[in-house]
Design a protein around this motif. Structure first.
Motif, PDB file in Angstrom:
ATOM      1  N   THR A   7       0.850  -1.186   0.000  1.00  0.00           N
ATOM      2  CA  THR A   7       0.000   0.000   0.000  1.00  0.00           C
ATOM      3  C   THR A   7       0.890   1.242   0.000  1.00  0.00           C
ATOM      4  N   HIS A   8       0.337   2.352  -0.454  1.00  0.00           N
ATOM      5  CA  HIS A   8       1.089   3.600  -0.483  1.00  0.00           C
ATOM      6  C   HIS A   8       0.185   4.745  -0.064  1.00  0.00           C
ATOM      7  N   PHE A   9       0.686   5.559   0.843  1.00  0.00           N
ATOM      8  CA  PHE A   9      -0.021   6.772   1.268  1.00  0.00           C
ATOM      9  C   PHE A   9       0.998   7.749   1.812  1.00  0.00           C
ATOM     10  N   SER A  10       0.609   8.996   1.896  1.00  0.00           N
ATOM     11  CA  SER A  10       1.498  10.054   2.364  1.00  0.00           C
ATOM     12  C   SER A  10       0.751  10.930   3.352  1.00  0.00           C
ATOM     13  N   TRP A  11       1.382  11.203   4.495  1.00  0.00           N
ATOM     14  CA  TRP A  11       0.798  12.094   5.497  1.00  0.00           C
ATOM     15  C   TRP A  11       0.931  13.547   5.046  1.00  0.00           C
ATOM     16  N   THR A  12      -0.064  14.348   5.356  1.00  0.00           N
ATOM     17  CA  THR A  12       0.089  15.799   5.220  1.00  0.00           C
ATOM     18  C   THR A  12       0.925  16.302   6.391  1.00  0.00           C
ATOM     19  N   PRO A  13       1.648  17.424   6.233  1.00  0.00           N
ATOM     20  CA  PRO A  13       2.567  17.870   7.293  1.00  0.00           C
ATOM     21  C   PRO A  13       1.909  18.087   8.650  1.00  0.00           C
TER      22      PRO A  13
END
Length: 714
Positions: A250-256
């Protein structure tokens, strides 16, 4: 046949099936010399302590995988993969090394699979996935004390994960099971009765997958868990696979600010029906309440989003799907709200992948393959890719000539990567923009101190079909004497949309160690030469790549040291297809070995795990609507021409190119009276590398077949 990134392919790294492109007989096989009847002098030292590579070295080589540089740039942690000769299994543990090469030591030990190391944002902790507590779970190690604890206790293995910016939470993907369909109305067995296993009811197009077997029912969703451990909380919902296709990671990115996660999914919903349909969109999902906002909207894949350090922009990969076999994935940047999307790699004419924002947000690090070389480059967020800056080459190290690279970037801009050359199998290296690469490890130095490997030379020649330039490489046997004539092995890559390159290849070196000159090339359809070259085989594979390959054989013969009467050919997956294609069109080879091929495209698109992509991208439509098209490209169309002794080697749990394909070819050759043999490896998926002894058996069965039909031994 693998599917990495956006190109469809058969093999090798496979199976991130985002269209269009795991793991992991007997001891006598390791040292036997009787299987290789009348071996040449180069093979005589197989049982010696020093000399050329020997088959038992498959148990000795190690791979440096997934290097992760600490936020302050001082340390690199990586997964050190190894094979165990006593259990015939593969394991991996985590090791750490200083950025200056000092302090190289293990962080974990034991016969476990420790993988995916990830530093916390402040560098004080290290999270990783391990089966050391039973089933695979996320573990966290406190770097100051060395204390380690499992922070999840879930019944389905966690997929990829990511720390929150504050280091207080970890997001991860996990299957949420759903009941499997059953036959209704079955009576209850009486107490103490022993009934047979119940029938399996199949209602999904993709119900099993290579390397994984039968797929469980349910959907992959994203969860968050406190970094100290606790109860995971589900963020996404619905009958969709989030942050992936339900099969790979899976791939995801947190917002700052830690308030949202950015990820992709197919907004149409569904289970694995759309695994090979390249149509996903990017969403921002609130960690608080799971509310999802769609940010992209087009016919084509938009995947792998990463939020810029200041939170104002999102980079992602995508393309406008034209239903071609090979389509270049481009690197895009858009505003946080989805507005103003623009490609920053369109002018490169290469497929870009694995991007990371520069710590100051001034650009994006990313990888791309160029003429068989994997490069790490820095792209500006406002250009079209023509002004990108190459930081280093030789990124990779999977033990084969295929691409397969990882890297990470520290806060100061320095980076760590896995490193390979034709003479270096797999090591960890560091660098920074404007500086040279520094190799930190030597995990295979002990082996290669007593092994002589074959010299690798690049070769370029023109195809006899249309004069197109073709690139390849020659491995010469240890102790090579240019005044001699050596038997030649042409080894063909799979994919077909993939590339070989200037990377260490254990299998080919093992062939060279037995006294062969080994040729491997990138015929038309190979990646890393631009979209036009890759699509020369669109709806035309196998085809004119025959001329590219045979022209390479002639180019080596012209050098004077390859014996034209001792030619052999082998290839795996797509290379197995081309092996059968070559012997169906020429009788120049003394022997051939086809590893896990496709023989009948009609049956392939109705039985393989990636059937949907075959119909949509490799062919103009369904086989019953295009019978002549499918049959003219199937290997059965030329099987009546075969006179070359041909062996087929396939794993019995290969769902990418199922055993039924190999059986069709074997029986066709038998019926025609061609000398043939079918080698079946139990429990093996595509590639035949799950068990090290089976990997050895694959290589020995190949070389034994070549020896059997050599003019010098027949």
């Amino acid at each position: 046949m693998t599917a990495r990134r956006r190109s469809t392919r058969f093999s090798p790294r496979s199976a991130s099936p985002r269209l269009v492109s795991l793991w992991l007989v007997s001891l006598w096989l390791i040292t036997t010399a009787t299987i290789l009847s009348a071996p040449p002098p180069a093979a005589a030292q197989d049982g010696a302590e020093s000399g050329p590579l020997r088959m038992g070295d498959i148990f000795e080589v190690e791979i440096a995988a997934d290097p992760r540089i600490s936020p302050d740039g001082r340390w690199v942690v990586y997964a050190r993969q190894r094979a165990d000769i006593m259990t015939d299994s593969r394991f991996s543990n985590l090791w750490i090394v200083g950025a200056d090469g000092s302090g190289h030591r293990p962080l974990t030990a034991g016969d476990f699979t420790d993988s995916s190391p990830r530093w916390s944002p402040d560098g004080t902790r290290l999270a990783f996935i391990s089966n050391r507590s039973g089933d695979a779970q996320i573990h966290v190690r406190w770097m100051d004390s060395g204390e380690t604890s499992a922070i999840t206790n879930v019944t389905e293995p966690p997929r990829s994960f990511a720390w929150s910016p504050a280091g207080t939470q970890i997001a991860f993907g996990k299957l949420v099971p759903q009941p499997a369909p059953t036959i209704g109305g079955m009576p209850t067995p009486p107490e103490g009765a022993e009934w047979a296993e119940p029938a399996q009811v199949v209602e999904r197009l993709v119900y099993r997958f290579d390397q994984l077997g039968d797929l469980p029912h349910g959907f992959v969703h994203v969860f968050v868990v406190p970094a100290e451990g606790g109860t995971p909380r589900q963020i996404t919902s619905g009958d969709n696979h989030w942050a992936g296709n339900g099969i790979g990671g899976t791939h995801f990115s947190w917002t700052p600010d830690g308030g949202s996660l950015v990820m992709s999914r197919d907004p149409r919903g569904g289970d694995t029906e759309s695994v090979f349909v390249a149509d996903t969109e990017v969403f921002e999902v609130s960690v608080g309440d799971g509310a999802a906002t769609q940010l992209t909207d087009r016919r084509g894949p938009d995947d792998g989003p990463i939020v810029s350090p200041d939170g104002r922009h999102i980079a992602y990969f995508g393309m406008d799907d034209r239903f071609q076999g090979y389509q270049l994935t481009q690197l895009y940047v858009m505003n946080r709200d989805g507005s103003d999307p623009r490609s920053i790699s369109a002018g490169l004419d290469r497929e870009v992948y694995n991007a990371t924002w520069a710590p100051d947000g001034s650009g994006l690090y990313a990888l791309y393959d160029d003429e068989g070389m994997t490069k790490l480059a820095l792209f500006g967020p406002g250009d079209d890719g023509t002004d990108h800056r190459v930081l280093t080459e030789n990124v990779g190290g999977v033990g084969r000539a295929y691409a397969g690279a990882t890297y990470t970037v520290a806060q100061g801009g320095s980076f760590a990567m896995n490193y390979t050359t034709p003479a270096v199998l797999s090591e960890v290296a560091t660098g920074r923009p404007g500086s040279d690469i520094r190799v930190l490890t030597g995990i295979n130095d002990d082996l290669f101190a007593k092994r002589e490997i074959g010299e690798v030379e690049e070769i370029r020649y023109e195809s006899s079909h249309d004069g197109r330039p073709i690139q390849g490489w020659i491995i010469k046997p240890p102790g090579f004497d240019p005044s001699r004539r050596y038997p030649l092995i042409l080894e063909i890559h799979g994919g077909p949309f993939s590339n070989y390159g200037a990377r260490f290849d254990l299998e080919k070196q093992l062939m060279a160690a037995q006294g062969y000159v080994v040729l491997y090339t990138n015929p038309r359809g190979s990646t890393s030469y631009g979209e036009e070259f890759g699509n020369l085989i669109h709806h035309a594979y196998p085809g004119d790549d025959f001329y590219d390959l045979m022209s390479g054989v002639d180019a080596v013969i012209d050098r004077g040291y390859a014996d034209p009467d001792e030619l052999n050919v082998v290839g795996g997956s797509g290379g197995g297809v081309l092996t059968a294609w070559l012997v169906g069109r020429t009788d120049r080879f003394r022997a051939a070995v086809s590893w896990y091929p496709v023989i009948n495209w009609y049956s392939f698109v109705l039985t393989a795990d990636m059937a949907a992509s075959g119909v949509r991208y490799w062919f103009p439509g369904f086989p019953w609507d295009h019978v002549e098209h499918y049959e003219s490209r199937s290997l059965l169309s030329v099987v009546e021409n075969v006179t070359t002794p041909t062996r087929i080697v396939t794993g019995e749990e290969d769902w990418r190119t199922p055993m039924s394909e190999s059986e069709q070819y074997f029986k066709a050759l038998k019926l025609l009276g061609v000398e043939t043999s079918l080698v079946r490896f139990p429990g093996e998926p595509h590639g035949i590398r799950r068990r090290p002894s089976h990997h050895i058996g694959k290589m020995l069965s190949t070389l034994e077949w070549f020896r059997r039909y050599s003019a010098t031994t027949s």
